[in-house]
Write an enzyme that holds these catalytic residues in place. Structure first.
Site, short mmCIF file in Angstrom:
data_model
loop_
_atom_site.label_atom_id
_atom_site.label_comp_id
_atom_site.label_asym_id
_atom_site.label_seq_id
_atom_site.Cartn_x
_atom_site.Cartn_y
_atom_site.Cartn_z
N SER A 14 0.74 -1.41 0.02
CA SER A 14 0.11 0.11 -0.02
C SER A 14 0.73 1.36 -0.17
O SER A 14 1.63 1.37 0.80
CB SER A 14 -0.82 0.02 1.25
OG SER A 14 -1.38 1.44 1.15
N HIS A 39 -1.10 -1.34 -4.32
CA HIS A 39 -2.38 -0.74 -3.47
C HIS A 39 -2.59 0.31 -3.32
O HIS A 39 -1.79 1.07 -2.74
CB HIS A 39 -2.45 -1.68 -2.47
CG HIS A 39 -3.66 -1.82 -1.42
ND1 HIS A 39 -4.82 -2.61 -1.91
CD2 HIS A 39 -4.11 -1.10 -0.62
CE1 HIS A 39 -5.73 -2.32 -0.92
NE2 HIS A 39 -5.41 -1.23 -0.18
N ASP A 41 -4.76 3.23 -1.85
CA ASP A 41 -6.09 3.63 -0.95
C ASP A 41 -6.66 5.14 -1.26
O ASP A 41 -5.99 5.86 -0.97
CB ASP A 41 -5.37 3.63 0.51
CG ASP A 41 -5.15 2.11 0.84
OD1 ASP A 41 -5.90 1.49 0.91
OD2 ASP A 41 -4.15 2.18 1.29
N MET A 43 -9.05 7.80 -0.10
CA MET A 43 -9.83 8.03 0.97
C MET A 43 -10.66 9.48 0.92
O MET A 43 -9.99 10.14 0.25
CB MET A 43 -9.29 8.02 2.43
CG MET A 43 -8.55 6.64 2.45
SD MET A 43 -7.50 6.59 3.99
CE MET A 43 -6.74 5.23 3.85
N HIS A 72 -8.45 0.60 -4.15
CA HIS A 72 -9.31 0.47 -2.83
C HIS A 72 -10.04 1.64 -2.58
O HIS A 72 -9.52 2.43 -2.03
CB HIS A 72 -8.50 -0.06 -1.60
CG HIS A 72 -9.31 -0.47 -0.39
ND1 HIS A 72 -8.57 -0.60 0.96
CD2 HIS A 72 -10.60 -0.48 -0.13
CE1 HIS A 72 -9.57 -0.67 1.82
NE2 HIS A 72 -10.90 -0.68 1.29
N MET A 74 -12.35 3.84 -0.42
CA MET A 74 -13.00 4.12 0.72
C MET A 74 -13.58 5.44 0.67
O MET A 74 -13.19 6.59 1.23
CB MET A 74 -11.89 4.03 1.89
CG MET A 74 -11.19 2.59 2.29
SD MET A 74 -9.97 2.55 3.13
CE MET A 74 -8.64 2.59 1.77
N MET A 143 -11.11 -6.31 5.58
CA MET A 143 -10.33 -5.38 6.39
C MET A 143 -9.91 -6.03 7.74
O MET A 143 -10.77 -6.55 8.29
CB MET A 143 -11.02 -4.17 6.46
CG MET A 143 -11.35 -3.21 5.15
SD MET A 143 -9.67 -2.52 4.38
CE MET A 143 -9.00 -1.88 5.90
N ASP A 181 -6.15 -6.85 4.32
CA ASP A 181 -5.72 -5.43 4.25
C ASP A 181 -5.70 -4.80 5.66
O ASP A 181 -6.72 -4.69 6.40
CB ASP A 181 -6.40 -4.69 3.23
CG ASP A 181 -5.95 -3.38 3.32
OD1 ASP A 181 -4.95 -2.84 3.74
OD2 ASP A 181 -6.52 -2.45 2.57
C1 DX5 Z 1 -6.21 1.24 5.54
C2 DX5 Z 1 -5.86 0.91 4.28
C3 DX5 Z 1 -4.49 0.00 4.09
C4 DX5 Z 1 -3.31 0.43 4.89
C5 DX5 Z 1 -2.41 -0.65 5.19
O1 DX5 Z 1 -7.40 1.95 5.68
O2 DX5 Z 1 -6.95 0.20 3.48
O3 DX5 Z 1 -4.47 -0.43 2.93
O4 DX5 Z 1 -2.70 1.34 4.19
O5 DX5 Z 1 -1.53 -0.24 5.80
P1 DX5 Z 1 -0.98 -1.26 7.00
O6 DX5 Z 1 -0.48 -2.41 6.27
O7 DX5 Z 1 0.28 -0.30 7.61
O8 DX5 Z 1 -2.03 -1.49 7.93
ZN ZN Z 2 -6.40 -0.55 1.38
#
Ligand code: DX5
Ligand code: ZN
Length: 228
Positions: A14, A39, A41, A43, A72, A74, A143, A181
């Site tokens: 990620s 990956h 993220d 948000m 991903h 969110m 998750m 994840d």
């Molecule tokens: C959290 C994200 C993850 C996060 C993972 O909301 O979806 O992808 O970046 O990071 P680590 O491996 O540090 O938990």
């Molecule tokens: Zn993620």
């Protein structure tokens, strides 16, 4: 890429755990032998309390790598901006079960666009909620922390959830792969693989390491040994 995942594991580090101002150079130095997917993220400060990057940034980032993207989302109501993420042509495009009232329509839209569709589920949502819609998805992202931030601690009950989902997938001969994840590191990766996860997201445990390619290689070695 998804063929024979019963026998192997893919790593999807990620990038939000890297220095976000230097992502171009981070992704261009990733070694494809260990970093199979990137990956990303996304948000929105609404579905989760954090805000990261959007489609414009992702298009620019793509110029720096040919590693397939694993987006991903969110974001609340992904239906409002889904097409702009489809246009980024990631390998996987994942929406959250909790973020929309029309997950099946969105999964179909993603698949009809020629991408692999993923559905993600928060730790507090019963895993059985997904059973009736598994036929519409290529991947379930379980998750193992509350979404929003990297660097959180793995929630141990995630293991039972992965096991339960994996058993259901096998019993019903479904073509669905499990991604996990949150909080994955050298101490937790073997257990999630044993439980049935085959695509492993790792943020801080890869990108906070000075030599992230070597760290990805190490995680992958542990994961491969755990395949039962
Ligand atoms: C959290 C994200 C993850 C996060 C993972 O909301 O979806 O992808 O970046 O990071 P680590 O491996 O540090 O938990
Ligand atoms: Zn993620």
């Amino acid at each position: 890429m998804l063929k024979n995942l019963t026998d192997t594991v893919l790593l999807s580090p990620s990038i939000i755990a890297a220095d976000l101002s230097l992502l171009g150079s981070f992704v261009s130095s990733c070694d494809r032998s260990y970093i199979h997917l990137l990956h990303i993220d996304v948000m929105d400060g609404n579905f989760v309390p954090n805000i990261t990057i959007g489609p414009g940034y992702i298009h620019n980032l793509k110029q720096h790598t040919d590693i397939p993207l694993d987006i991903h989302l969110m974001i609340e109501k992904p239906e409002l901006s889904l097409q702009s993420f489809i246009d980024c042509t990631p390998y996987f495009l994942t929406i959250h079960y909790e973020s929309t009232r029309q997950p099946v329509r969105l999964l179909k839209l993603i698949k009809d666009s020629g991408l692999k569709a993923g559905i993600s589920i928060n730790p507090s949502t019963p895993i059985e909620s997904l059973y009736d819609i598994l036929e519409y998805t290529d991947m379930v992202l379980v998750m193992s922390v509350e979404p929003g931030f990297y660097g959180q601690k793995f929630i141990p009950s995630s293991l039972k959830r992965i096991e339960k989902l994996n058993t259901f997938i096998i019993e019903h001969s479904l073509d669905v792969v499990i991604q996990v994840d949150g909080g994955i590191n050298e101490d937790t990766i073997a257990d999630v693989v044993k439980a049935g996860a085959r695509i492993i997201v790792a943020g801080s445990s890869v990108f906070k390491s000075a030599n992230f390619n070597a760290q990805a290689k190490k995680l992958l070695e542990i994961a491969k040994k755990a395949i039962v």
